[in-house]
Motif scaffolding. Structure first.
Motif, PDB file in Angstrom:
ATOM      1  N   LEU A 107      13.285  12.369   7.608  1.00 11.62           N
ATOM      2  CA  LEU A 107      13.801  13.469   8.414  1.00 11.62           C
ATOM      3  C   LEU A 107      15.183  13.133   8.944  1.00 11.62           C
ATOM      4  CD1 LEU A 107      10.581  14.346  10.415  1.00 11.62           C
ATOM      5  CD2 LEU A 107      11.579  15.679   8.553  1.00 11.62           C
ATOM      6  N   TYR A 108      16.051  14.152   8.932  1.00 13.76           N
ATOM      7  CA  TYR A 108      17.411  14.025   9.456  1.00 13.76           C
ATOM      8  C   TYR A 108      17.621  15.128  10.487  1.00 13.76           C
ATOM      9  CZ  TYR A 108      17.982  11.589   4.950  1.00 13.76           C
ATOM     10  OH  TYR A 108      17.832  10.765   3.856  1.00 13.76           O
ATOM     11  N   TRP A 109      17.820  14.743  11.754  1.00 17.58           N
ATOM     12  CA  TRP A 109      18.161  15.702  12.795  1.00 17.58           C
ATOM     13  C   TRP A 109      19.691  15.744  12.882  1.00 17.58           C
ATOM     14  CZ3 TRP A 109      13.821  12.673  13.062  1.00 17.58           C
ATOM     15  CH2 TRP A 109      12.608  13.317  13.345  1.00 17.58           C
ATOM     16  N   CYS A 110      20.265  16.875  12.518  1.00 14.57           N
ATOM     17  CA  CYS A 110      21.716  17.004  12.348  1.00 14.57           C
ATOM     18  C   CYS A 110      22.310  17.804  13.507  1.00 14.57           C
ATOM     19  CB  CYS A 110      22.042  17.699  11.032  1.00 14.57           C
ATOM     20  SG  CYS A 110      21.265  16.952   9.576  1.00 14.57           S
ATOM     21  N   HIS A 111      23.376  17.282  14.104  1.00 10.86           N
ATOM     22  CA  HIS A 111      24.023  17.908  15.248  1.00 10.86           C
ATOM     23  C   HIS A 111      25.497  18.168  14.952  1.00 10.86           C
ATOM     24  CE1 HIS A 111      20.520  15.685  16.759  1.00 10.86           C
ATOM     25  NE2 HIS A 111      20.459  16.588  17.720  1.00 10.86           N
ATOM     26  N   ASP A 112      26.079  19.062  15.751  1.00  9.91           N
ATOM     27  CA  ASP A 112      27.520  19.236  15.657  1.00  9.91           C
ATOM     28  C   ASP A 112      28.202  18.269  16.619  1.00  9.91           C
ATOM     29  OD1 ASP A 112      27.370  20.320  18.239  1.00  9.91           O
ATOM     30  OD2 ASP A 112      27.564  22.390  17.550  1.00  9.91           O
ATOM     31  N   ARG A 113      29.507  18.337  16.694  1.00  9.70           N
ATOM     32  CA  ARG A 113      30.239  17.359  17.507  1.00  9.70           C
ATOM     33  C   ARG A 113      29.999  17.542  18.999  1.00  9.70           C
ATOM     34  NH1 ARG A 113      36.105  16.476  14.472  1.00  9.70           N
ATOM     35  NH2 ARG A 113      35.210  15.902  12.429  1.00  9.70           N
TER      36      ARG A 113
END
Length: 251
Positions: A107-113
């Motif tokens: 699993l990859y939890w992806c966020h913005d800056r």
């Protein structure tokens, strides 16, 4: 959307993985192991004697050709029109142990800056060497749905919908993946639950001693339970995935 601050990484989770089948036969399994939660841009650097116990190799993820985990993830996201997941990414996975790795689910939890969660990528591997990623947009409670598109269990067709609960891990890890069919049946439910520990050398060594060659144990356990299901009367379904081999990312 903003989420509670994650625990410091890298972290180790002592986990119990459970699978429950209710149709066409009842069968359950439980397996204890440990998983890593890491920032893909700041992977852990271990003392040299411990490095065989944990290696994060980009060849083990996505199509296996990218020079880094970030590059592989970015290529996948770009191919699916996601341009703003350029912030922190936390990955939950097995590391390569003693030259072997098998990750049924990464699993990859992806966020913005700005720290806003953009998406979650669920990368699934099967025991035939295939790989497939699902792009998910979970709600505030970490819940998401997606059509099943990839052949995983040899005893289940590629049909139905996955209902997932994938909150970002904190002090506790609590994930659920349930397969549902259009007739209302729920043939398979999988859970991953665990508790966090800091990923210090002593913690890793203790985990490795409790679960020797943990990734090989996962692979062997899947095959052992497959034999058990066969002896219960299940028969292998033909592999007819909805996606092409190129989309699956088979190495």
């Amino acid at each position: 959307m903003p989420e509670p601050a994650p625990p410091p990484v890298p972290a180790l989770y002592a986990t119990e993985i459970a699978h429950t089948r209710v149709t066409p036969v009842r069968h359950s399994l439980r397996h204890r192991t440990y998983l890593w939660l890491v920032d893909i841009d700041e992977l852990p650097v271990l003392p040299r004697p411990l490095r065989p116990l944990a290696r994060f190799d980009p060849r083990d993820h996505f199509d296996g050709t990218a020079p880094s985990l970030r590059a592989g993830l970015d290529a996948y996201l770009a191919a699916h029109g996601v341009r703003d997941a350029d912030g922190r990414v936390l990955m939950l996975a097995h590391a390569r142990v003693l030259g072997h790795v098998f990750n049924p689910l990464t699993l990859y939890w992806c966020h913005d800056r700005g720290g806003r969660r953009v998406c979650v990528v669920a990368e699934v591997h099967n025991t035939y060497g295939g790989r497939h990623c699902y792009l998910l947009r979970p709600d505030a409670r970490g819940r998401a749905e997606t059509a099943k598109e990839f052949y995983v269990s040899p005893y289940l067709d590629v049909e139905g919908t996955y209902h997932m609960r994938l909150p970002l891990p904190g002090e506790r890890l609590d994930l659920t993946v349930q397969l549902r069919h259009t007739d209302g049946s729920r043939p398979l439910t999988a859970t991953v639950r665990g508790a966090r520990s800091p990923a210090r050398p002593g913690t890793l060594l203790a985990a490795a001693l409790r679960h020797p060659w943990s990734t090989a144990a996962v692979s062997l356990g899947i095959r052992r339970h497959g034999i058990h299901l066969y002896l219960k009367g299940l028969r292998v379904r033909p592999r007819q995935p909805r996606t092409s081999p190129a989309q699956e990312g088979t190495p």
